[in-house]
Design an enzyme around this catalytic site. Sequence first.
Site, PDB file in Angstrom:
ATOM      1  N   ASN A  23       1.054  -1.039  -0.160  1.00 38.28           N
ATOM      2  CA  ASN A  23      -0.140   0.223  -0.096  1.00 38.28           C
ATOM      3  C   ASN A  23       1.118   1.200  -0.105  1.00 38.28           C
ATOM      4  OD1 ASN A  23      -2.021  -1.529   0.207  1.00 38.28           O
ATOM      5  ND2 ASN A  23      -2.840  -1.060   1.923  1.00 38.28           N
ATOM      6  N   CYS A 116     -15.720  -3.701  -5.176  1.00 37.50           N
ATOM      7  CA  CYS A 116     -15.476  -4.866  -4.680  1.00 37.50           C
ATOM      8  C   CYS A 116     -15.394  -5.119  -3.398  1.00 37.50           C
ATOM      9  CB  CYS A 116     -13.910  -4.422  -4.325  1.00 37.50           C
ATOM     10  SG  CYS A 116     -13.022  -4.357  -2.052  1.00 37.50           S
ATOM     11  N   ASP A 306      -7.309  -4.725   7.867  1.00 37.41           N
ATOM     12  CA  ASP A 306      -6.044  -4.946   7.498  1.00 37.41           C
ATOM     13  C   ASP A 306      -5.720  -6.123   7.591  1.00 37.41           C
ATOM     14  OD1 ASP A 306      -4.644  -2.801   4.802  1.00 37.41           O
ATOM     15  OD2 ASP A 306      -7.092  -3.360   4.867  1.00 37.41           O
ATOM     16  N   ARG A 399      -2.532 -11.491  -4.235  1.00 35.15           N
ATOM     17  CA  ARG A 399      -2.744  -9.283  -4.250  1.00 35.15           C
ATOM     18  C   ARG A 399      -1.399  -9.434  -3.481  1.00 35.15           C
ATOM     19  NH1 ARG A 399      -7.922  -6.785  -4.371  1.00 35.15           N
ATOM     20  NH2 ARG A 399      -6.563  -4.921  -4.526  1.00 35.15           N
TER      21      ARG A 399
HETATM   22  C1  EPZ Z   1      -6.743   1.725   1.874  1.00 31.97           C
HETATM   23  O1  EPZ Z   1      -7.782   1.174   0.882  1.00 31.97           O
HETATM   24  C2  EPZ Z   1      -5.913   0.629   1.936  1.00 31.97           C
HETATM   25  N1  EPZ Z   1      -5.855   0.833   0.035  1.00 31.97           N
HETATM   26  C3  EPZ Z   1      -6.338  -0.496   2.028  1.00 31.97           C
HETATM   27  O2  EPZ Z   1      -5.902  -2.341   2.139  1.00 31.97           O
HETATM   28  C4  EPZ Z   1      -7.061  -0.074   3.622  1.00 31.97           C
HETATM   29  O3  EPZ Z   1      -8.231  -1.155   3.989  1.00 31.97           O
HETATM   30  C5  EPZ Z   1      -7.959   0.941   3.408  1.00 31.97           C
HETATM   31  O4  EPZ Z   1      -6.881   2.270   2.964  1.00 31.97           O
HETATM   32  C6  EPZ Z   1      -8.226   1.442   5.482  1.00 31.97           C
HETATM   33  O5  EPZ Z   1      -7.102   1.324   5.924  1.00 31.97           O
HETATM   34  C7  EPZ Z   1      -4.859   0.436  -0.615  1.00 31.97           C
HETATM   35  O6  EPZ Z   1      -4.090   1.321   0.450  1.00 31.97           O
HETATM   36  C8  EPZ Z   1      -4.602  -0.131  -1.651  1.00 31.97           C
HETATM   37  P1  EPZ Z   1     -10.185   5.011   2.189  1.00 31.97           P
HETATM   38  P2  EPZ Z   1      -8.557   3.280   0.598  1.00 31.97           P
HETATM   39  O7  EPZ Z   1     -10.159   5.535   1.311  1.00 31.97           O
HETATM   40  O8  EPZ Z   1      -7.714   4.050  -0.041  1.00 31.97           O
HETATM   41  C9  EPZ Z   1     -15.332   5.197   2.281  1.00 31.97           C
HETATM   42  C10 EPZ Z   1      -6.084  -4.046   1.589  1.00 31.97           C
HETATM   43  O9  EPZ Z   1      -6.199  -5.090   2.209  1.00 31.97           O
HETATM   44  N2  EPZ Z   1     -14.302   5.975   1.055  1.00 31.97           N
HETATM   45  O10 EPZ Z   1      -9.575   4.994   3.336  1.00 31.97           O
HETATM   46  O11 EPZ Z   1      -9.601   2.571  -0.277  1.00 31.97           O
HETATM   47  C11 EPZ Z   1     -15.366   3.833   1.987  1.00 31.97           C
HETATM   48  O12 EPZ Z   1     -15.925   3.592   1.580  1.00 31.97           O
HETATM   49  C12 EPZ Z   1      -6.653  -3.041   1.454  1.00 31.97           C
HETATM   50  O13 EPZ Z   1      -4.506  -3.524   1.399  1.00 31.97           O
HETATM   51  C13 EPZ Z   1     -15.542   6.754   1.346  1.00 31.97           C
HETATM   52  O14 EPZ Z   1     -16.251   6.691   1.729  1.00 31.97           O
HETATM   53  O15 EPZ Z   1      -9.323   3.209   1.660  1.00 31.97           O
HETATM   54  C14 EPZ Z   1     -14.755   2.425   3.388  1.00 31.97           C
HETATM   55  O16 EPZ Z   1     -15.954   3.021   4.425  1.00 31.97           O
HETATM   56  C15 EPZ Z   1      -7.672  -3.204   1.626  1.00 31.97           C
HETATM   57  N3  EPZ Z   1     -15.339   7.688  -0.030  1.00 31.97           N
HETATM   58  C16 EPZ Z   1     -13.337   3.402   4.585  1.00 31.97           C
HETATM   59  O17 EPZ Z   1     -13.682   4.989   3.598  1.00 31.97           O
HETATM   60  C17 EPZ Z   1     -14.337   8.185  -0.520  1.00 31.97           C
HETATM   61  O18 EPZ Z   1     -14.189   8.610  -1.629  1.00 31.97           O
HETATM   62  C18 EPZ Z   1     -11.750   3.556   4.417  1.00 31.97           C
HETATM   63  O19 EPZ Z   1     -11.393   4.131   2.874  1.00 31.97           O
HETATM   64  C19 EPZ Z   1     -13.031   7.039  -0.489  1.00 31.97           C
HETATM   65  C20 EPZ Z   1     -13.022   6.138   0.929  1.00 31.97           C
END
Ligand code: EPZ
Length: 426
Positions: A23, A116, A306, A399
């Site tokens: 990440n 996803c 995670d 992945r």
């Molecule tokens: C990152 O995802 C990581 N992925 C995820 O890891 C990790 O679980 C997550 O951060 C939380 O720590 C990468 O870095 C590639 P978020 P991301 O935006 O950026 C909501 C793994 O297993 N949200 O912090 O997608 C969303 O629905 C993966 O390695 C909105 O509502 O996480 C979620 O409920 C899985 N609107 C929450 O925020 C938005 O525009 C967290 O999302 C964006 C997010």
Amino acid sequence: MQKLIVDGGKRLNGTIRIHGAKNSVLPVLAATLLTNGQSIIHNCPHLSDVDCSVRILKNLGCKVKHVNSSVTVDSSNSDGFEIPDAMMREMRSSIVFLGAIIARHGQARISFPGGCELGPRPIDLHLDSLRQLGVIIEEDHGFLHCKSNGRLNGAKITLSFPSVGATENILLAACTAKGDTMILNAAREPEISDLADFLNACGAKIHGAGGGTILINGVQKLRPSEYTVIPDRIAAATFLAAAAATQGHLILQDVIPAHLSPVIPVFEDAGCEIDIRGREISIIAPRRLQSFKTVRTMPYPGFPTDAQAPVMAASTIADGTSIFIETIFENRFKHAAELMRMGAHIKIEGRVAVVEGNNRRLWGVPVEAADLRGAAALVIAGLAAEGTTEITGLQYLDRGYERLEDLLSGVGASIKRKNIEEDIKK
Ligand code: EPZ
């Protein structure tokens, strides 16, 4: 198709070197688009998500090589600004390329990243933030058409949720914008600091990354740089859970212990002995694991979502009841049903999972992974189970974990990967 075959009941004992953080690698590779030249990124594991990022960069006109654990990116002649639907579907976190493509090319065309396995995965925070920086975004037939009139303009952006991806997209779009950008309620994950450190090595002026307020002084342009990404704190947490589930003793090398500070107390509560020496963490698990009490996932520096699935797998054989509260994603308990097939006692109520360990033994059965960290949970359960566990759905596991079965075999596990076609031929 492939499967893992795990003969459980073996105590893990030995040393594992932790690979680079998936990440971190993804946004740092996106950031190389902003540097007009050849950057070299070290400590990049061979994972399908990293391979997908390399293909996206090539599709955008970059020359990319991944040799051993170093990725060399020459973005001098990048002329593409589209990410095809197939690539967006393969890896929905490709959204993190959006800010970099717009900052480099003044436009971008990507398909709306679908949901996803973890849930709908909205991108409203990404799009609202980019609009505040001056990006014009139109949604049309499932595609996002983004345009900027010349350089973006700095803005004061308050995130309603400290989204990791949205914070990364703002950093990538704002570091070459005109004027200053301030992010309030920014994500504080170590991967944010890693991205900011790379961008600053390229000449950006980013202050306060890792905290809730980040200031970016826009600069005209960035130069290529050589950089080493941080170790993968989630892979480290996964191996801690594997040791806990097998009464094992593991030494994890090349970790940054501070990044595991939300996780270590959880294992200590369950009776594990954790010792930190520099960039090494050792764990000695008790013969009878205690309950993990209550694990609530939160944005960093809270307990990482995670690590929820791997820790839940270990809790199924603990002596007591553990409660997991998943506050980040809507649908992140899919591994529970497969763990129950193995004999775990888990009750799910919405975002709460109650695991009755009572030192129950698990038994090996065929199980199927439905997401990345759930796949790791099934491997951990297989290591603890009596008998043989067969795990499919390895496309999820690959992945985020590099050579997982080799690393586990190296510390005493009986685990091997087989092609399922082999069985059918016999
Ligand atoms: C990152 O995802 C990581 N992925 C995820 O890891 C990790 O679980 C997550 O951060 C939380 O720590 C990468 O870095 C590639 P978020 P991301 O935006 O950026 C909501 C793994 O297993 N949200 O912090 O997608 C969303 O629905 C993966 O390695 C909105 O509502 O996480 C979620 O409920 C899985 N609107 C929450 O925020 C938005 O525009 C967290 O999302 C964006 C997010």
